[in-house]
Write a protein that holds these residues in place. Structure first.
Motif, PDB file in Angstrom:
ATOM      1  N   ARG A 132       0.832  -1.210   0.000  1.00 39.23           N
ATOM      2  CA  ARG A 132       0.000   0.000   0.000  1.00 39.23           C
ATOM      3  C   ARG A 132       0.867   1.261   0.000  1.00 39.23           C
ATOM      4  O   ARG A 132       0.543   2.251  -0.659  1.00 39.23           O
ATOM      5  CB  ARG A 132      -0.943   0.004   1.210  1.00 39.23           C
ATOM      6  N   MET A 133       1.959   1.217   0.732  1.00 41.10           N
ATOM      7  CA  MET A 133       2.867   2.360   0.763  1.00 41.10           C
ATOM      8  C   MET A 133       3.417   2.648  -0.628  1.00 41.10           C
ATOM      9  O   MET A 133       3.443   3.803  -1.071  1.00 41.10           O
ATOM     10  CB  MET A 133       4.024   2.089   1.735  1.00 41.10           C
ATOM     11  N   GLN A 134       3.854   1.602  -1.322  1.00 45.20           N
ATOM     12  CA  GLN A 134       4.416   1.802  -2.653  1.00 45.20           C
ATOM     13  C   GLN A 134       3.356   2.255  -3.660  1.00 45.20           C
ATOM     14  O   GLN A 134       3.632   3.062  -4.537  1.00 45.20           O
ATOM     15  CB  GLN A 134       5.096   0.524  -3.124  1.00 45.20           C
ATOM     16  N   SER A 135       2.128   1.735  -3.503  1.00 43.77           N
ATOM     17  CA  SER A 135       1.042   2.166  -4.379  1.00 43.77           C
ATOM     18  C   SER A 135       0.723   3.641  -4.179  1.00 43.77           C
ATOM     19  O   SER A 135       0.286   4.330  -5.102  1.00 43.77           O
ATOM     20  CB  SER A 135      -0.212   1.324  -4.124  1.00 43.77           C
ATOM     21  N   ALA A 136       0.964   4.124  -2.943  1.00 48.01           N
ATOM     22  CA  ALA A 136       0.701   5.534  -2.637  1.00 48.01           C
ATOM     23  C   ALA A 136       1.872   6.442  -2.996  1.00 48.01           C
ATOM     24  O   ALA A 136       1.810   7.653  -2.770  1.00 48.01           O
ATOM     25  CB  ALA A 136       0.371   5.686  -1.156  1.00 48.01           C
ATOM     26  N   GLY A 137       2.956   5.846  -3.535  1.00 47.58           N
ATOM     27  CA  GLY A 137       4.074   6.663  -3.993  1.00 47.58           C
ATOM     28  C   GLY A 137       5.343   6.577  -3.173  1.00 47.58           C
ATOM     29  O   GLY A 137       6.347   7.203  -3.525  1.00 47.58           O
ATOM     30  N   SER A 138       5.343   5.814  -2.067  1.00 50.86           N
ATOM     31  CA  SER A 138       6.556   5.689  -1.255  1.00 50.86           C
ATOM     32  C   SER A 138       7.592   4.839  -1.990  1.00 50.86           C
ATOM     33  O   SER A 138       7.240   3.876  -2.677  1.00 50.86           O
ATOM     34  CB  SER A 138       6.245   5.051   0.106  1.00 50.86           C
ATOM     35  N   THR A 142      11.894   3.691   1.680  1.00 51.40           N
ATOM     36  CA  THR A 142      11.044   4.103   2.804  1.00 51.40           C
ATOM     37  C   THR A 142      10.384   2.895   3.447  1.00 51.40           C
ATOM     38  O   THR A 142      10.311   2.789   4.679  1.00 51.40           O
ATOM     39  CB  THR A 142       9.968   5.090   2.318  1.00 51.40           C
ATOM     40  N   ALA A 143       9.903   1.965   2.611  1.00 57.09           N
ATOM     41  CA  ALA A 143       9.302   0.739   3.145  1.00 57.09           C
ATOM     42  C   ALA A 143      10.328  -0.071   3.938  1.00 57.09           C
ATOM     43  O   ALA A 143       9.990  -0.677   4.967  1.00 57.09           O
ATOM     44  CB  ALA A 143       8.727  -0.098   2.004  1.00 57.09           C
ATOM     45  N   HIS A 144      11.578  -0.070   3.488  1.00 60.98           N
ATOM     46  CA  HIS A 144      12.627  -0.773   4.222  1.00 60.98           C
ATOM     47  C   HIS A 144      12.877  -0.127   5.585  1.00 60.98           C
ATOM     48  O   HIS A 144      13.110  -0.827   6.576  1.00 60.98           O
ATOM     49  CB  HIS A 144      13.918  -0.800   3.408  1.00 60.98           C
ATOM     50  N   GLN A 145      12.850   1.200   5.646  1.00 60.39           N
ATOM     51  CA  GLN A 145      13.016   1.888   6.920  1.00 60.39           C
ATOM     52  C   GLN A 145      11.880   1.535   7.879  1.00 60.39           C
ATOM     53  O   GLN A 145      12.105   1.269   9.070  1.00 60.39           O
ATOM     54  CB  GLN A 145      13.068   3.403   6.686  1.00 60.39           C
ATOM     55  N   VAL A 146      10.657   1.505   7.371  1.00 60.75           N
ATOM     56  CA  VAL A 146       9.508   1.126   8.189  1.00 60.75           C
ATOM     57  C   VAL A 146       9.653  -0.330   8.641  1.00 60.75           C
ATOM     58  O   VAL A 146       9.370  -0.672   9.795  1.00 60.75           O
ATOM     59  CB  VAL A 146       8.202   1.318   7.391  1.00 60.75           C
ATOM     60  N   HIS A 147      10.114  -1.195   7.743  1.00 60.38           N
ATOM     61  CA  HIS A 147      10.302  -2.617   8.070  1.00 60.38           C
ATOM     62  C   HIS A 147      11.339  -2.778   9.188  1.00 60.38           C
ATOM     63  O   HIS A 147      11.120  -3.548  10.137  1.00 60.38           O
ATOM     64  CB  HIS A 147      10.749  -3.356   6.810  1.00 60.38           C
ATOM     65  N   ARG A 148      12.449  -2.068   9.096  1.00 52.65           N
ATOM     66  CA  ARG A 148      13.485  -2.182  10.136  1.00 52.65           C
ATOM     67  C   ARG A 148      12.971  -1.683  11.481  1.00 52.65           C
ATOM     68  O   ARG A 148      13.272  -2.264  12.534  1.00 52.65           O
ATOM     69  CB  ARG A 148      14.728  -1.390   9.713  1.00 52.65           C
ATOM     70  N   THR A 149      12.194  -0.606  11.450  1.00 53.37           N
ATOM     71  CA  THR A 149      11.624  -0.088  12.694  1.00 53.37           C
ATOM     72  C   THR A 149      10.673  -1.107  13.321  1.00 53.37           C
ATOM     73  O   THR A 149      10.728  -1.367  14.527  1.00 53.37           O
ATOM     74  CB  THR A 149      10.874   1.228  12.427  1.00 53.37           C
ATOM     75  N   ALA A 150       9.793  -1.689  12.499  1.00 58.31           N
ATOM     76  CA  ALA A 150       8.852  -2.685  13.000  1.00 58.31           C
ATOM     77  C   ALA A 150       9.583  -3.904  13.559  1.00 58.31           C
ATOM     78  O   ALA A 150       9.211  -4.440  14.620  1.00 58.31           O
ATOM     79  CB  ALA A 150       7.890  -3.107  11.888  1.00 58.31           C
ATOM     80  N   ARG A 151      10.627  -4.341  12.877  1.00 60.18           N
ATOM     81  CA  ARG A 151      11.373  -5.522  13.340  1.00 60.18           C
ATOM     82  C   ARG A 151      12.017  -5.260  14.694  1.00 60.18           C
ATOM     83  O   ARG A 151      11.998  -6.116  15.582  1.00 60.18           O
ATOM     84  CB  ARG A 151      12.443  -5.872  12.306  1.00 60.18           C
ATOM     85  N   ALA A 171       8.312 -11.254   7.811  1.00 62.87           N
ATOM     86  CA  ALA A 171       7.791 -10.574   6.622  1.00 62.87           C
ATOM     87  C   ALA A 171       8.915 -10.276   5.633  1.00 62.87           C
ATOM     88  O   ALA A 171      10.074 -10.113   6.011  1.00 62.87           O
ATOM     89  CB  ALA A 171       7.084  -9.280   7.021  1.00 62.87           C
ATOM     90  N   LYS A 172       8.557 -10.183   4.358  1.00 62.94           N
ATOM     91  CA  LYS A 172       9.506  -9.875   3.301  1.00 62.94           C
ATOM     92  C   LYS A 172       9.303  -8.432   2.840  1.00 62.94           C
ATOM     93  O   LYS A 172       8.241  -8.099   2.305  1.00 62.94           O
ATOM     94  CB  LYS A 172       9.314 -10.819   2.109  1.00 62.94           C
ATOM     95  N   PRO A 173      10.308  -7.568   3.029  1.00 59.45           N
ATOM     96  CA  PRO A 173      10.169  -6.191   2.536  1.00 59.45           C
ATOM     97  C   PRO A 173      10.293  -6.159   1.023  1.00 59.45           C
ATOM     98  O   PRO A 173      10.793  -7.118   0.415  1.00 59.45           O
ATOM     99  CB  PRO A 173      11.335  -5.464   3.214  1.00 59.45           C
ATOM    100  N   PRO A 174       9.848  -5.086   0.377  1.00 63.11           N
ATOM    101  CA  PRO A 174       9.936  -5.010  -1.095  1.00 63.11           C
ATOM    102  C   PRO A 174      11.381  -4.986  -1.564  1.00 63.11           C
ATOM    103  O   PRO A 174      12.285  -4.571  -0.838  1.00 63.11           O
ATOM    104  CB  PRO A 174       9.215  -3.696  -1.422  1.00 63.11           C
ATOM    105  N   ARG A 175      11.584  -5.432  -2.788  1.00 57.46           N
ATOM    106  CA  ARG A 175      12.925  -5.448  -3.365  1.00 57.46           C
ATOM    107  C   ARG A 175      13.373  -4.020  -3.654  1.00 57.46           C
ATOM    108  O   ARG A 175      12.618  -3.212  -4.180  1.00 57.46           O
ATOM    109  CB  ARG A 175      12.925  -6.272  -4.657  1.00 57.46           C
ATOM    110  N   MET A 176      14.615  -3.736  -3.307  1.00 60.86           N
ATOM    111  CA  MET A 176      15.168  -2.412  -3.588  1.00 60.86           C
ATOM    112  C   MET A 176      15.529  -2.336  -5.059  1.00 60.86           C
ATOM    113  O   MET A 176      16.208  -3.209  -5.597  1.00 60.86           O
ATOM    114  CB  MET A 176      16.418  -2.178  -2.736  1.00 60.86           C
TER     115      MET A 176
END
Length: 426
Positions: A132-138, A142-151, A171-176
């Motif tokens: 959803r983040m990437q669909s909204a333009g992130s 940014t998704a990786h930063q959110v993933h690291r924070t959540a982990r 969880a698997k974060p999106p590919r960079m």
């Protein structure tokens, strides 16, 4: 055979299993103590003793492993993350790290997955959030930063018994994407174009410290004159300039109607600098002769600015200041860099790309790895990884390698010409 109610004397800490008057089997499983120190027991009930014993053993195993849910109402993800970032992370991490955590929690994690119970969060919930983040333009970064924070946050929840598993670790974060990670350092010609433009600007030495020595933005803006030894041609790096953070000074209702950073009565709530986080970051860096000349000229210019400003001057002892003294803002410094690139006719790039450029130039000059590590401020244990990240193989390096292969296999160019003439005569 009918199951019978049986009571026996139990050892301390042993679960109690009994047949209730309602015809169901009940158990009281000791789980430790509540916050106030009183014993806490979990009540279970099942229609048969066999089912109950299986559930009791499962819960006792979770208790012994430290993964059982703690007493009280289960945390939601939102409440847990908000508690973690303010009460657990904030006191022990740097201001910049906390700022990254706080944005990830407030902007992305709480709105995206905050309503789930912490003990029922699944990896798929996080993976859906990233999409959803990437669909909204992130960006994927940014998704990786959110993933690291959540982990990090959920790992702490697991250690404290609020969840049985870390959903973010599964969880698997999106590919960079390659274009998000690939960095192209500036060429020597581009650096020389920047140098010509830099000499026309105020604080010119600031940019050459970045391009020639690879100093980080925070290191350069946190530099004080007491850290600079121009006679012996070196400087000491001890601290980093932090990004300012403000609160309203016009009252809790923010009467000015502006953001806190633009409030006329704003109050600075973050310290200006902090010590470098690693021992390698606290280092001495040699100054090339031209940089020593630039810094001497800069010192004289700053003295003239101080005299002209008079009582308006804000004394701060920083090497690089605003026109009326006081430390430079990292945000202002960033925009100055962008204007410098435009005025010099050099392609756009991040300020941190200057650090990549400096590291690559040091490698091109044949500077030993250990000296590069010292100048760049890399820890010995991770220096090889950092060199792989920052030192880039450029086209000139590849062409030189090709010439060396040519000389080694086919011989010198003049020998090749002689061989060709002999072939033609034959």
């Amino acid at each position: 055979m009918a199951e019978e109610k049986k009571r026996t004397r139990r050892a301390n800490g042993e679960s109690a299993i009994y047949l209730g008057k309602d015809g169901r089997w009940h158990a009281r499983v000791p789980m430790g103590c509540k916050d106030d120190g009183t014993p806490y027991r979990r009540h279970l009930t099942r229609p048969t003793r066999k089912e109950l014993v299986e559930e009791v053993r499962r819960l006792e195993k979770q208790r012994d492993e430290g993964s059982a849910r703690q007493p009280g109402k289960p945390w939601t993800v939102a409440k847990r993350l908000e508690h973690w970032v303010e009460n657990i992370a904030k006191p022990v991490v740097s201001e910049n790290t906390y700022a990254g955590y706080e944005v990830a929690v407030r902007v992305h994690l709480v709105p995206g997955i905050g309503r789930h119970r912490i003990d029922r969060l699944e990896p798929e919930h996080l993976e859906s959030l990233y999409r959803r983040m990437q669909s909204a333009g992130s960006k994927a970064g940014t998704a990786h930063q959110v993933h690291r924070t959540a982990r990090t946050a959920l790992g702490e929840a697991v250690r404290r018994g609020h969840a049985a598993k870390n959903a973010a670790a599964l969880a698997k974060p999106p590919r960079m994407e390659e274009d998000e990670t690939e960095v192209e350092p500036y060429s020597v010609d581009e650096v020389q174009s920047l140098l010509l433009e830099v000499n026309k600007r105020r604080n010119s030495a600031r940019w050459m410290l970045a391009l020639a020595l690879g100093l980080r933005q925070g290191e350069t803006l946190g530099l004080r004159w007491s850290d600079v030894d121009l006679d012996n041609e070196y400087l000491k790096l001890r601290r980093n300039r932090l990004r300012p953070k403000y609160e309203h000074g016009c009252g809790e209702a923010a009467h000015c109607g502006r953001k806190a950073g633009y409030c006329p009565s704003r109050v600075q709530v973050r310290r200006e600098t902090k010590n470098t986080k690693s021992r390698a970051g606290r280092r001495a860096v040699p100054l090339p002769g031209p940089l020593v000349v630039m810094l001497r000229s800069h010192m004289e210019t700053q003295a003239r600015e101080r005299a002209a400003a008079g009582n308006l001057w804000t004394e701060s002892a920083y090497v690089f200041t605003k026109p009326l003294g006081g430390p430079l803002s990292p945000n202002t410094d960033y925009h100055d860099w962008k204007r410098l690139l435009g005025d010099a006719g050099v392609r756009d790039g991040r300020l941190h790309d200057a650090r990549h450029t400096a590291g690559t130039v040091l490698m091109l000059l044949g500077v030993p790895d250990r000296v590069i590590d010292q100048i760049m401020g890399w820890e010995p244990g991770g220096a090889a990884r950092m060199r792989a990240r920052y030192l880039h193989v450029t086209d000139p390096m590849l062409k030189e390698a090709a010439r060396k292969i040519e000389r080694a296999i086919w011989g010198a160019p003049e020998n090749l010409a002689v061989d060709k003439d002999q072939d033609n005569e034959a």
